[in-house]
Design an enzyme around this catalytic site. Structure first.
Site, PDB file in Angstrom:
ATOM      1  N   LYS A  87       0.855  -1.191   0.000  1.00 11.01           N
ATOM      2  CA  LYS A  87       0.000   0.000   0.000  1.00 11.01           C
ATOM      3  C   LYS A  87       0.889   1.239   0.000  1.00 11.01           C
ATOM      4  O   LYS A  87       1.735   1.416   0.880  1.00 11.01           O
ATOM      5  CB  LYS A  87      -0.903  -0.044   1.239  1.00 11.01           C
ATOM      6  CG  LYS A  87      -2.125   0.832   1.155  1.00 11.01           C
ATOM      7  CD  LYS A  87      -3.047   0.510   2.323  1.00 11.01           C
ATOM      8  CE  LYS A  87      -4.213   1.449   2.417  1.00 11.01           C
ATOM      9  NZ  LYS A  87      -4.983   1.238   3.639  1.00 11.01           N
TER      10      LYS A  87
HETATM   11  C1  E4P Z   1      -8.235   2.528   3.639  1.00  8.97           C
HETATM   12  O1  E4P Z   1      -7.530   1.665   3.204  1.00  8.97           O
HETATM   13  C2  E4P Z   1      -8.123   3.083   4.989  1.00  8.97           C
HETATM   14  O2  E4P Z   1      -7.523   2.120   5.817  1.00  8.97           O
HETATM   15  C3  E4P Z   1      -9.431   3.405   5.640  1.00  8.97           C
HETATM   16  O3  E4P Z   1     -10.529   2.984   4.875  1.00  8.97           O
HETATM   17  C4  E4P Z   1      -9.526   4.786   6.165  1.00  8.97           C
HETATM   18  O4  E4P Z   1     -10.751   4.918   6.818  1.00  8.97           O
HETATM   19  P1  E4P Z   1     -11.039   6.061   7.875  1.00  8.97           P
HETATM   20  O5  E4P Z   1     -11.344   7.308   7.138  1.00  8.97           O
HETATM   21  O6  E4P Z   1     -12.245   5.551   8.619  1.00  8.97           O
HETATM   22  O7  E4P Z   1      -9.823   6.185   8.744  1.00  8.97           O
END
Ligand code: E4P
Length: 217
Positions: A87
């Site tokens: 990622k």
């Molecule tokens: C995506 O990969 C992130 O881990 C996540 O969806 C972020 O979500 P949040 O806005 O609830 O922190």
């Protein structure tokens, strides 16, 4: 549509895996920190454990922000397990890193996508997934679902293989609307997935069936 769970919590990953509908897991540094994971060895071990619990693609986020560091870190993460997806943040060096991993045949997830232009660049660089954060856009009064729609149109226009991984999910309605738009994947907290189960008519209908079943002996 694929269902990923957005957590680093092992119990929740196990619960989602046991449901039989899980296609993968996404994590981020905040989710890892929430579970008290710190230090390189603990991080690598935690990702390995997640890969052993859940089937499918497991996103492991790099912590660095320069090209050289991201590729070194990503190579190390990818070596943990064949299901690891590296990622990478949506920054200039991140685009170069996406291309590097794409050329090596290593899957990537480009994170922190907040515009269609960012998604287009990530797709051009060969990202396996782009992660538009729809909840965080909604949080600042910008329509997150509109972004998912824009990306869907652009990717379909040019038949990009890159999959739309709708992230920052806040509710079951987000999941349903993403499915209507045609997001390839939704990554969600366990609660929003379980809330899809709920309907009062199901509960009252089942209570009636159970009561009537008793009458049948
Ligand atoms: C995506 O990969 C992130 O881990 C996540 O969806 C972020 O979500 P949040 O806005 O609830 O922190």
């Amino acid at each position: 549509m694929k269902f990923f769970i957005d957590t680093a919590n092992l119990d929740q990953i196990r619960e989602a895996q046991d449901l039989g509908i899980l296609d993968g897991v996404t994590t981020n540094p905040s989710l890892m920190a929430k579970e008290g994971i710190s230090g390189k060895e603990a991080i690598l071990t935690h990702y390995k454990t997640i890969c052993e619990i859940a089937d499918g693609d497991i996103s492991a986020e790099v912590l660095s922000t320069t090209y050289e560091e991201m590729i070194a870190e990503g190579d190390e993460l990818a070596a943990i397990h064949p299901n690891i997806v590296v990622k990478i943040p949506m920054i200039k060096d991140g685009i170069k890193a996406l291309k590097y991993f794409s050329d090596k045949g290593i899957k990537t997830n480009c994170t922190l996508i907040f515009s269609a232009g960012q998604a287009l660049l990530a797709a051009k660089a060969g990202a396996t997934y782009v992660s538009p954060f729809l909840g965080r856009l909604d949080d600042i009064s910008v329509d997150g679902l509109n972004l998912i729609e824009e990306i869907r149109i652009i990717f379909d226009n040019y038949m990009f293989d890159t999959e739309i991984l709708a992230a920052s999910i806040r509710s079951p309605m987000h999941i349903i609307n993403c499915a209507k738009i045609g997001a390839d994947v939704v990554t969600s907290p366990l609660g929003s997935i379980l809330n899809l189960l709920k309907h009062p008519l199901t509960d009252s209908g089942l209570a009636q069936f159970v009561a009537d079943a008793k009458k049948m002996g």
